[in-house]
Scaffold this motif. Structure first.
Motif, PDB file in Angstrom:
ATOM      1  N   ASN A  63     -72.789  15.804 -70.735  1.00  0.00           N
ATOM      2  CA  ASN A  63     -72.791  14.420 -70.272  1.00  0.00           C
ATOM      3  C   ASN A  63     -74.189  13.962 -69.879  1.00  0.00           C
ATOM      4  OD1 ASN A  63     -70.049  14.188 -70.688  1.00  0.00           O
ATOM      5  ND2 ASN A  63     -69.526  14.896 -68.631  1.00  0.00           N
ATOM      6  N   LEU A  64     -74.984  14.873 -69.333  1.00  0.00           N
ATOM      7  CA  LEU A  64     -76.381  14.520 -69.045  1.00  0.00           C
ATOM      8  C   LEU A  64     -77.129  14.280 -70.354  1.00  0.00           C
ATOM      9  CD1 LEU A  64     -78.442  14.335 -66.550  1.00  0.00           C
ATOM     10  CD2 LEU A  64     -79.408  16.383 -67.600  1.00  0.00           C
ATOM     11  N   GLN A  65     -76.856  15.108 -71.351  1.00  0.00           N
ATOM     12  CA  GLN A  65     -77.488  14.963 -72.663  1.00  0.00           C
ATOM     13  C   GLN A  65     -77.184  13.593 -73.263  1.00  0.00           C
ATOM     14  OE1 GLN A  65     -76.175  17.877 -75.512  1.00  0.00           O
ATOM     15  NE2 GLN A  65     -77.590  17.195 -77.107  1.00  0.00           N
ATOM     16  N   ALA A  66     -75.926  13.167 -73.146  1.00  0.00           N
ATOM     17  CA  ALA A  66     -75.546  11.857 -73.707  1.00  0.00           C
ATOM     18  C   ALA A  66     -76.306  10.730 -73.024  1.00  0.00           C
ATOM     19  CB  ALA A  66     -74.039  11.647 -73.569  1.00  0.00           C
ATOM     20  N   MET A  67     -76.522  10.888 -71.705  1.00  0.00           N
ATOM     21  CA  MET A  67     -77.314   9.900 -70.981  1.00  0.00           C
ATOM     22  C   MET A  67     -78.775   9.950 -71.425  1.00  0.00           C
ATOM     23  SD  MET A  67     -79.735   9.533 -68.444  1.00  0.00           S
ATOM     24  CE  MET A  67     -79.732  11.207 -67.778  1.00  0.00           C
ATOM     25  N   ALA A  68     -79.344  11.153 -71.494  1.00  0.00           N
ATOM     26  CA  ALA A  68     -80.777  11.294 -71.742  1.00  0.00           C
ATOM     27  C   ALA A  68     -81.162  10.932 -73.169  1.00  0.00           C
ATOM     28  CB  ALA A  68     -81.216  12.728 -71.426  1.00  0.00           C
ATOM     29  N   GLU A  69     -80.244  11.149 -74.130  1.00  0.00           N
ATOM     30  CA  GLU A  69     -80.579  10.876 -75.523  1.00  0.00           C
ATOM     31  C   GLU A  69     -80.173   9.481 -75.966  1.00  0.00           C
ATOM     32  OE1 GLU A  69     -79.358  13.935 -78.246  1.00  0.00           O
ATOM     33  OE2 GLU A  69     -80.015  15.555 -76.939  1.00  0.00           O
ATOM     34  N   THR A 145     -88.622   6.193 -48.260  1.00  0.00           N
ATOM     35  CA  THR A 145     -89.137   5.995 -49.615  1.00  0.00           C
ATOM     36  C   THR A 145     -89.262   7.335 -50.334  1.00  0.00           C
ATOM     37  OG1 THR A 145     -90.353   4.035 -48.932  1.00  0.00           O
ATOM     38  CG2 THR A 145     -91.069   5.105 -50.969  1.00  0.00           C
ATOM     39  N   PHE A 146     -88.807   7.357 -51.573  1.00  0.00           N
ATOM     40  CA  PHE A 146     -88.920   8.550 -52.422  1.00  0.00           C
ATOM     41  C   PHE A 146     -89.566   8.139 -53.743  1.00  0.00           C
ATOM     42  CE2 PHE A 146     -85.287   8.951 -49.651  1.00  0.00           C
ATOM     43  CZ  PHE A 146     -85.413  10.227 -49.130  1.00  0.00           C
ATOM     44  N   HIS A 147     -90.332   9.050 -54.317  1.00  0.00           N
ATOM     45  CA  HIS A 147     -90.920   8.812 -55.630  1.00  0.00           C
ATOM     46  C   HIS A 147     -90.247   9.719 -56.649  1.00  0.00           C
ATOM     47  CE1 HIS A 147     -94.020   6.894 -53.116  1.00  0.00           C
ATOM     48  NE2 HIS A 147     -94.120   6.080 -54.156  1.00  0.00           N
ATOM     49  N   LEU A 148     -89.853   9.138 -57.778  1.00  0.00           N
ATOM     50  CA  LEU A 148     -89.062   9.858 -58.776  1.00  0.00           C
ATOM     51  C   LEU A 148     -89.910  10.222 -59.985  1.00  0.00           C
ATOM     52  CD1 LEU A 148     -86.949   8.620 -56.882  1.00  0.00           C
ATOM     53  CD2 LEU A 148     -85.581   8.034 -58.888  1.00  0.00           C
ATOM     54  N   ASN A 149     -89.622  11.385 -60.533  1.00  0.00           N
ATOM     55  CA  ASN A 149     -90.362  11.891 -61.677  1.00  0.00           C
ATOM     56  C   ASN A 149     -89.581  11.725 -62.980  1.00  0.00           C
ATOM     57  OD1 ASN A 149     -92.589  12.837 -60.173  1.00  0.00           O
ATOM     58  ND2 ASN A 149     -91.426  14.634 -59.548  1.00  0.00           N
ATOM     59  N   ALA A 150     -90.309  11.874 -64.085  1.00  0.00           N
ATOM     60  CA  ALA A 150     -89.703  11.833 -65.414  1.00  0.00           C
ATOM     61  C   ALA A 150     -89.350  13.249 -65.842  1.00  0.00           C
ATOM     62  CB  ALA A 150     -90.665  11.212 -66.416  1.00  0.00           C
ATOM     63  N   TYR A 151     -88.118  13.428 -66.252  1.00  0.00           N
ATOM     64  CA  TYR A 151     -87.644  14.734 -66.723  1.00  0.00           C
ATOM     65  C   TYR A 151     -87.370  14.692 -68.226  1.00  0.00           C
ATOM     66  CZ  TYR A 151     -87.023  16.201 -61.883  1.00  0.00           C
ATOM     67  OH  TYR A 151     -87.236  16.536 -60.568  1.00  0.00           O
ATOM     68  N   ASP A 152     -87.431  15.867 -68.833  1.00  0.00           N
ATOM     69  CA  ASP A 152     -87.047  16.062 -70.231  1.00  0.00           C
ATOM     70  C   ASP A 152     -85.757  16.870 -70.202  1.00  0.00           C
ATOM     71  OD1 ASP A 152     -86.803  17.232 -72.864  1.00  0.00           O
ATOM     72  OD2 ASP A 152     -88.900  16.714 -73.211  1.00  0.00           O
ATOM     73  N   ALA A 153     -84.699  16.363 -70.842  1.00  0.00           N
ATOM     74  CA  ALA A 153     -83.417  17.063 -70.809  1.00  0.00           C
ATOM     75  C   ALA A 153     -83.477  18.402 -71.538  1.00  0.00           C
ATOM     76  CB  ALA A 153     -82.319  16.190 -71.409  1.00  0.00           C
ATOM     77  N   GLY A 154     -84.495  18.583 -72.382  1.00  0.00           N
ATOM     78  CA  GLY A 154     -84.629  19.849 -73.101  1.00  0.00           C
ATOM     79  C   GLY A 154     -83.652  19.995 -74.247  1.00  0.00           C
ATOM     80  N   THR A 155     -83.006  18.899 -74.628  1.00  0.00           N
ATOM     81  CA  THR A 155     -81.928  18.986 -75.624  1.00  0.00           C
ATOM     82  C   THR A 155     -82.334  18.455 -76.995  1.00  0.00           C
ATOM     83  OG1 THR A 155     -81.080  16.857 -74.832  1.00  0.00           O
ATOM     84  CG2 THR A 155     -80.087  18.846 -73.903  1.00  0.00           C
ATOM     85  N   GLU A 156     -83.448  17.728 -77.074  1.00  0.00           N
ATOM     86  CA  GLU A 156     -83.821  17.116 -78.357  1.00  0.00           C
ATOM     87  C   GLU A 156     -85.329  17.213 -78.562  1.00  0.00           C
ATOM     88  OE1 GLU A 156     -81.988  13.265 -79.364  1.00  0.00           O
ATOM     89  OE2 GLU A 156     -83.967  12.551 -79.953  1.00  0.00           O
ATOM     90  N   ALA A 157     -85.731  17.482 -79.804  1.00  0.00           N
ATOM     91  CA  ALA A 157     -87.153  17.506 -80.125  1.00  0.00           C
ATOM     92  C   ALA A 157     -87.787  16.153 -79.819  1.00  0.00           C
ATOM     93  CB  ALA A 157     -87.337  17.838 -81.607  1.00  0.00           C
ATOM     94  N   ASN A 158     -88.958  16.182 -79.243  1.00  0.00           N
ATOM     95  CA  ASN A 158     -89.661  14.939 -78.931  1.00  0.00           C
ATOM     96  C   ASN A 158     -90.419  14.459 -80.166  1.00  0.00           C
ATOM     97  OD1 ASN A 158     -88.652  15.364 -76.389  1.00  0.00           O
ATOM     98  ND2 ASN A 158     -90.626  15.832 -75.440  1.00  0.00           N
ATOM     99  N   ASP A 159     -89.663  14.098 -81.184  1.00  0.00           N
ATOM    100  CA  ASP A 159     -90.313  13.740 -82.457  1.00  0.00           C
ATOM    101  C   ASP A 159     -90.949  12.354 -82.413  1.00  0.00           C
ATOM    102  OD1 ASP A 159     -88.151  11.986 -82.773  1.00  0.00           O
ATOM    103  OD2 ASP A 159     -87.219  13.124 -84.400  1.00  0.00           O
ATOM    104  N   GLU A 160     -90.530  11.539 -81.435  1.00  0.00           N
ATOM    105  CA  GLU A 160     -91.117  10.204 -81.250  1.00  0.00           C
ATOM    106  C   GLU A 160     -90.944   9.307 -82.480  1.00  0.00           C
ATOM    107  OE1 GLU A 160     -95.038  10.367 -79.454  1.00  0.00           O
ATOM    108  OE2 GLU A 160     -94.403  11.876 -77.999  1.00  0.00           O
ATOM    109  N   ILE A 161     -89.848   9.540 -83.181  1.00  0.00           N
ATOM    110  CA  ILE A 161     -89.504   8.698 -84.333  1.00  0.00           C
ATOM    111  C   ILE A 161     -88.415   7.715 -83.911  1.00  0.00           C
ATOM    112  CG2 ILE A 161     -88.472   8.657 -86.646  1.00  0.00           C
ATOM    113  CD1 ILE A 161     -89.733  11.429 -87.104  1.00  0.00           C
ATOM    114  N   ILE A 162     -88.704   6.429 -84.016  1.00  0.00           N
ATOM    115  CA  ILE A 162     -87.713   5.401 -83.657  1.00  0.00           C
ATOM    116  C   ILE A 162     -86.853   5.114 -84.881  1.00  0.00           C
ATOM    117  CG2 ILE A 162     -87.372   3.023 -82.858  1.00  0.00           C
ATOM    118  CD1 ILE A 162     -90.145   3.262 -81.476  1.00  0.00           C
ATOM    119  N   ASN A 163     -85.623   5.602 -84.828  1.00  0.00           N
ATOM    120  CA  ASN A 163     -84.748   5.464 -85.995  1.00  0.00           C
ATOM    121  C   ASN A 163     -83.335   5.047 -85.603  1.00  0.00           C
ATOM    122  OD1 ASN A 163     -83.826   7.728 -84.738  1.00  0.00           O
ATOM    123  ND2 ASN A 163     -83.951   9.086 -86.508  1.00  0.00           N
ATOM    124  N   GLY A 164     -83.153   4.685 -84.325  1.00  0.00           N
ATOM    125  CA  GLY A 164     -81.822   4.320 -83.869  1.00  0.00           C
ATOM    126  C   GLY A 164     -80.993   5.489 -83.396  1.00  0.00           C
ATOM    127  N   GLY A 165     -81.529   6.694 -83.494  1.00  0.00           N
ATOM    128  CA  GLY A 165     -80.758   7.883 -83.139  1.00  0.00           C
ATOM    129  C   GLY A 165     -80.570   8.027 -81.643  1.00  0.00           C
TER     130      GLY A 165
END
Lengths: 235, 234
Positions: A63-69, A145-165
């Motif tokens: 479910n986290l993967q579905a959110m992150a991807e 006040t809290f500062h939030l970081n950016a996480y990588d779910a570790g589930t998908e290659a960071n190919d940086e291709i915008i294809n609608g996926g």
């Protein structure tokens, strides 16, 4: 001899803090601090100590993967309900653009939900998300006040291709909401070395809008932590 | 001196759950009760194995590094090669250091290392920790004199740690100067770069971002925090 031999073992971390707070009215304001990244619908949840939406160093749940991807909160909402969490999904009613803020309220009266977590996908990324993992909600009235970081779910290659996926296990980035993405990229990266949830190393991007390795623009889409500010007001 | 990160990687795989806890091997009823601490280090990077970490328990007056000040020889060796032995020798020689502990295993990306230690109570107890990001020239992370004396039984403190640059070696990123698996090059070299001061790290450039002589690629990039430390008093 001061040096002692120590041991090493992989252990799960249980984030148990002394329970002192009583349930209360909370206001949560979240600001997108990035220069060129949109947040998809956020999930803001107050919950009990054993509950985690994600944990760094652990595998992402499906479910986290579905959110992150793909920005899909459906599964995490089911998890939140099952955990008797007090939560708000999609407080911004859509995307939270760079520099924008959203406020929402949580009433935890009558519950034992004394920990706060937040997640939301970062676009355009493959599986990057802004995250806050289970901070203890202060019991004393006040503003925190809290500062939030950016996480990588570790589930998908960071190919940086915008294809609608955007579906889980589908390569690619759904969209660049700012209309500032490119096309025709060859792909910036293979699978992550770290397949656990981890701190995102940032996007690479390039300056070739119609090719190159990345469909992201290195002048627009890069960020440094923190990527969001959260102001928690305890009534 | 050249350190074999590959050897350490092998040992990281082999080390499993062996726990040897120091102290507490006598039955003196008059001795103060020992306090047990469980410390878990998690590597939050994508592709930067952390060299075998060293923990230092100490009181007021010991600081393993200071931004704007030159690294000690021990920190230089740790940050350039991953070898914590000189860092530990320096700490052991400090009058305010109560004990040091070092591991022989790397902490790979996504992995956690936990160890438990029993210590005599100290009103000024502090924890420092250091470990190298091995696919860099001289980046390290850790804790710098974190007060833990006020932790009660069952309390825990979570700290997210950023990356420092020891400032002792130019960040060339060439294979010959990166000791980790991305380079397989030299570890410690006593020659110091001209700036010679500890700062926060600016990250790696990598060949993927235009530094053609770099042995690193986009996978080795990192942002802060690079590690999480959970200190729990049992």
């Amino acid at each position: 001899m001061k040096t002692s031999h120590i041991a090493a073992s992989a252990l799960a971390i249980s984030a148990l803090l002394p329970v002192t707070a009583s349930a209360q009215d909370l206001t949560v304001q979240i600001t997108n601090l990035t220069h060129g990244i949109h947040f998809t619908p956020l999930l803001v949840a107050a919950h009990e100590a054993p509950t985690h939406l994600f944990q760094a160093g652990q595998s992402a749940s499906a479910n986290l993967q579905a959110m992150a991807e793909g920005g899909d909160l459906t599964g995490l909402e089911v998890d939140a309900i099952a955990a008797n969490a007090t939560y708000v999904a999609n407080p911004a009613v859509g995307l939270l653009a760079p520099g924008m803020s959203v406020s929402t309220m949580l009433d935890t009266t009558g519950t034992s939900n004394r920990y706060l977590s937040v997640v939301g996908m970062m676009l355009p990324t493959n599986d990057g998300f802004v995250g806050l993992d289970s901070i203890a909600i202060p019991s004393a009235p006040g503003t925190y006040t809290f500062h939030l970081n950016a996480y990588d779910a570790g589930t998908e290659a960071n190919d940086e291709i915008i294809n609608g996926g955007g579906m889980p296990n589908t390569a690619g980035i759904p969209v660049a909401p700012g209309g500032d993405g490119g096309s025709g990229a060859m792909g910036a990266a293979g699978v992550d070395s770290n397949t656990m949830v981890h701190i995102h190393r940032g996007v690479l991007g390039d300056t070739d809008a119609s090719g190159g390795n990345s469909d992201l623009d290195s002048r627009i889409h890069r960020w440094l932590n923190p990527v969001a500010k959260l102001v928690l007001t305890v009534q | 001196m050249k350190l074999s990160i590959k050897q350490m990687l092998v040992s990281a795989v082999m080390v499993s759950t062996v726990l040897v806890v120091s102290g507490c091997n006598h039955d003196d009823d008059d001795a103060p009760a020992l306090a047990s601490y469980e410390i878990t280090l998690t590597n939050l990077t994508n592709a930067q194995p952390l060299s075998p970490p060293i923990w230092v328990f100490h009181g007021d007056g010991y600081m393993p590094w200071q931004v704007g000040v030159a690294a000690t020889a021990g920190l230089e060796m740790l940050a350039e090669s991953g070898d914590s032995s000189s860092f530990g020798t320096e700490a052991d020689a400090h009058s305010e250091v109560y004990s040091t502990s070092s591991s022989s295993a790397l902490v790979t990306p996504g992995a956690s290392m936990t160890y438990t230690v029993m210590l005599a109570p100290q009103t000024d107890l502090q924890l420092s920790l250091a470990t190298m990001l091995v696919n860099t020239n001289d980046a390290f992370t850790g804790l710098n004199a974190v007060a833990i004396a006020s932790l009660g039984s069952g309390d825990e403190q979570v700290i997210y740690a950023g990356a420092y640059d020891a400032g002792t070696e130019e960040n060339l990123e060439t294979a010959a100067t990166i000791p980790g698996p991305a380079g397989g090059g030299e570890g410690f070299n006593a020659v110091r770069e001209s700036s010679d001061q500890v700062t926060m790290h600016s990250g790696v450039v990598t060949m993927s971002d235009g530094l053609s002589s770099s042995a690193l690629d986009q996978s080795h990039r990192f942002d802060n925090p690079v590690a999480r430390v959970v200190i729990k008093r049992l």
